[in-house]
Design an enzyme around this catalytic site. Structure first.
Site, PDB file in Angstrom:
ATOM      1  N   TYR A 109      31.337 -23.844 -30.628  1.00 43.46           N
ATOM      2  CA  TYR A 109      30.907 -24.993 -31.184  1.00 43.46           C
ATOM      3  C   TYR A 109      31.987 -26.116 -32.349  1.00 43.46           C
ATOM      4  CZ  TYR A 109      26.573 -27.682 -32.257  1.00 43.46           C
ATOM      5  OH  TYR A 109      25.917 -28.689 -32.706  1.00 43.46           O
ATOM      6  N   LYS A 164      14.216 -23.112  -5.726  1.00 42.99           N
ATOM      7  CA  LYS A 164      15.367 -23.762  -5.089  1.00 42.99           C
ATOM      8  C   LYS A 164      16.524 -23.214  -5.810  1.00 42.99           C
ATOM      9  CE  LYS A 164      13.544 -25.797  -0.691  1.00 42.99           C
ATOM     10  NZ  LYS A 164      14.617 -26.477  -0.392  1.00 42.99           N
TER      11      LYS A 164
HETATM   12  C1  LIG Z   1      11.585 -25.775   4.200  1.00 36.02           C
HETATM   13  C2  LIG Z   1      10.955 -27.532   2.743  1.00 36.02           C
HETATM   14  O1  LIG Z   1      12.360 -27.711   2.318  1.00 36.02           O
HETATM   15  C3  LIG Z   1      10.327 -28.158   3.142  1.00 36.02           C
HETATM   16  O2  LIG Z   1       9.388 -27.440   3.515  1.00 36.02           O
HETATM   17  O3  LIG Z   1       9.805 -29.353   2.286  1.00 36.02           O
HETATM   18 MG   LIG Z   2      11.405 -29.552   0.961  1.00 37.61          MG
END
Ligand SMILES: CC(=O)C(=O)O
Ligand SMILES: [Mg+2]
Ligand SMILES: NC(=O)C1=CN([C@@H]2O[C@H](COP(=O)(O)OP(=O)(O)OC[C@H]3O[C@@H](n4cnc5c(N)ncnc54)[C@H](O)[C@@H]3O)[C@@H](O)[C@H]2O)C=CC1
Length: 469
Positions: A109, A164
């Protein structure tokens, strides 16, 4: 279709009115199996217990209703393993080194950091070596087409985006940030993503409804110099093509001579049709709610106009039933339950059926199985799971490692071939046309193929040390 789950029910039992035995028999009669009992508090009049129960159907609310209606019983809380896994969110940021003393502090920092900032200000390319940019992806949604759940808004979309991000990290060691935007305005989404983009090596657009998703991706790809990839479009198309390449080998048919019906011409459907055409398909029939897209019809949606001009070679009219007569391949990215057994019976011999809608496929696998030579769904509880998670970690790993400016058609075709090739010739059969996401070869093979395609098409700005020309 029912999905078994484990529920944890916290109860207060007023001893003078009810006993644990009453609770146990009520649970058994409602189809619940008790697997654990924890005493949380044991008072003179009231005991509080956590009861862990296996139920056959995650949507089963009957058990709670029965318990709530019992005299002397108060249901305090109901949880299940899925909800518990989400408590407090699923990801966090962890520093790479501890800050133990003043010296460490002045390194990471102020004042030390200032010299690093100035180095980047003088040479912005240094952001790749001196910040996390080279390994980060923004997962951006507006919450308008979340799985098959529709427009549920940015807050409700967050668990999918966190999921995700987990997959990016576990499968490809990429640091992904979920960003859920509280706007549906195309221009505003483009402006926000552009404004945050300098900190990221790539942008994964997710669950943005069509047709806005096409314009958002097109503009961002043109205006940014990092890869912008709408996963529901291209990740899905890459994996569908990979599955189809192997399925066609199983049934000994050629893509160019197959009659292919794609149903649900939204984000995923448009990209699937385009990628199949690029891979050599000549007879595609694109079907949405209004029927088969055809040259004679007028469409406001530019993607549909293009598809109408480049598919349906016979100028067929009608809907799903007409399109499926004699078809070799069905690919569904629409909604659950739209396909029936007579549809499958009207298809050609040795038919291939990809019912990919989530969470419920276009036809229940048990119903379809006897009438499909090769069957795949988007689900993890049946063989042949066709899900974009087989693509996005490896495609971004490759794009980040070679600092690709974009993810182009050649990179997508290479990714599809790479996924297909993980299934060896002697392993390939009706039940195994696509590898599992847990197959460790998938990400690495996709990465390598994508880097090579990026180098060949001159979109790579760096050659990773492990790649030879
Ligand atoms: C798997 C995916 O990205 C969906 O079903 O929207
Ligand atoms: Mg999706
Ligand atoms: N297995 C996988 O990896 C993936 C599966 N999907 C699934 O595919 C489906 C579509 O996703 P997106 O393309 O992102 O959504 P989207 O909303 O962009 O497109 C869906 C399209 O299907 C059409 N449709 C719905 N019901 C229909 C019917 N009865 N007949 C004909 N057309 C119909 C809609 O009009 C729309 O054009 C969802 O269920 C989603 O979960 C999407 C991405 C990846």
């Amino acid at each position: 279709m029912s999905i078994a789950t484990t529920m944890i029910i916290r109860l207060e039992i007023r001893k003078s009115v009810a006993s644990f035995g009453d609770v146990a028999s009520a649970l058994a009669s409602a189809g619940g199996d008790i697997v654990a009992i924890d005493v949380i508090r044991a008072g003179k009049d009231v005991t509080t217990r956590d009861i862990t129960v296996n139920v056959q159907d995650a949507g089963n609310k009957e058990i709670i209703t029965i318990l709530s209606n019992m005299p002397g019983i108060k249901v305090i809380n109901v949880s299940d393993r899925t909800f518990l896994a989400h408590l407090g969110g699923k990801i966090e940021i962890t520093p790479k080194m501890p800050i133990k003393n003043r010296e460490d502090l002045s390194l990471v920092y102020t004042p030390g950091v200032a010299r690093v900032c100035m180095a980047i200000a003088e040479d912005p390319g240094k952001a790749y070596s001196l910040t996390m940019k080279r390994n980060t992806v923004a997962v951006v949604t507006d919450g308008t087409a979340v799985l098959g759940l529709g427009d549920i808004g940015p807050q409700a979309a967050m668990p999918v985006m966190e999921g995700k991000a987990m997959l990016f990290k576990q499968l490809a060691d990429i640091d992904a940030f979920p960003l859920c935007l509280d706007t549906k305005d195309t221009e505003e989404i483009i402006a926000i993503v552009k404004a945050i983009s300098s900190g990221f090596g790539g942008i994964n657009l997710e669950d943005i409804s069509s047709p806005r998703c096409f314009e958002i991706e097109r503009r961002l790809s043109a205006e940014l110099d990092i890869p912008v990839f709408h996963d529901d479009q291209h990740g899905t198309a890459v994996v569908a093509l990979a599955g189809l390449l192997n399925a066609l080998k199983v049934v000994d048919k050629q893509i160019a001579s197959c009659r292919i019906v794609v149903v649900g011409i939204g984000a995923a459907g448009v990209s699937i049709c385009r990628l199949l055409l690029a891979a050599g398909a000549r007879s595609i029939y694109a079907v949405d709610r209004e029927g088969i897209l055809s040259r004679e019809q007028a469409y406001g949606n530019a993607e549909w106009r293009w598809l109408a001009d480049n598919t349906n070679p016979e100028g067929l009219s009608g809907g799903l039933t007409e399109a499926l007569q004699g078809a070799d391949v069905f690919i569904g990215v629409s909604s659950g339950g739209i396909l029936n057994v007579s549809h499958l019976q009207s298809m050609a011999e040795d038919n291939i059926v990809f019912a990919m809608a989530n969470p419920n496929p276009e036809i229940e696998p048990e119903l379809a199985e006897p009438y499909a030579r090769v069957l795949a769904t988007g689900r993890s509880d049946y063989p042949n799971q066709i899900n974009n998670v087989l693509c996005f970690p490896g495609i971004f790993r490759g794009a980040l490692d070679c600092r690709a400016r974009e993810v182009n058609l050649e990179m997508k075709l290479a990714a599809a071939q790479a996924i297909a090739s993980v299934v060896q010739e002697d392993e390939r059969n009706e039940q195994y046309i696509i590898p599992s996401i847990f197959n460790e070869k998938v990400v690495e093979q996709v990465r390598l193929a994508v880097i090579k395609a990026a180098i060949t098409t001159r979109t790579a700005r760096r050659i990773p040390p492990d790649i030879s020309d």
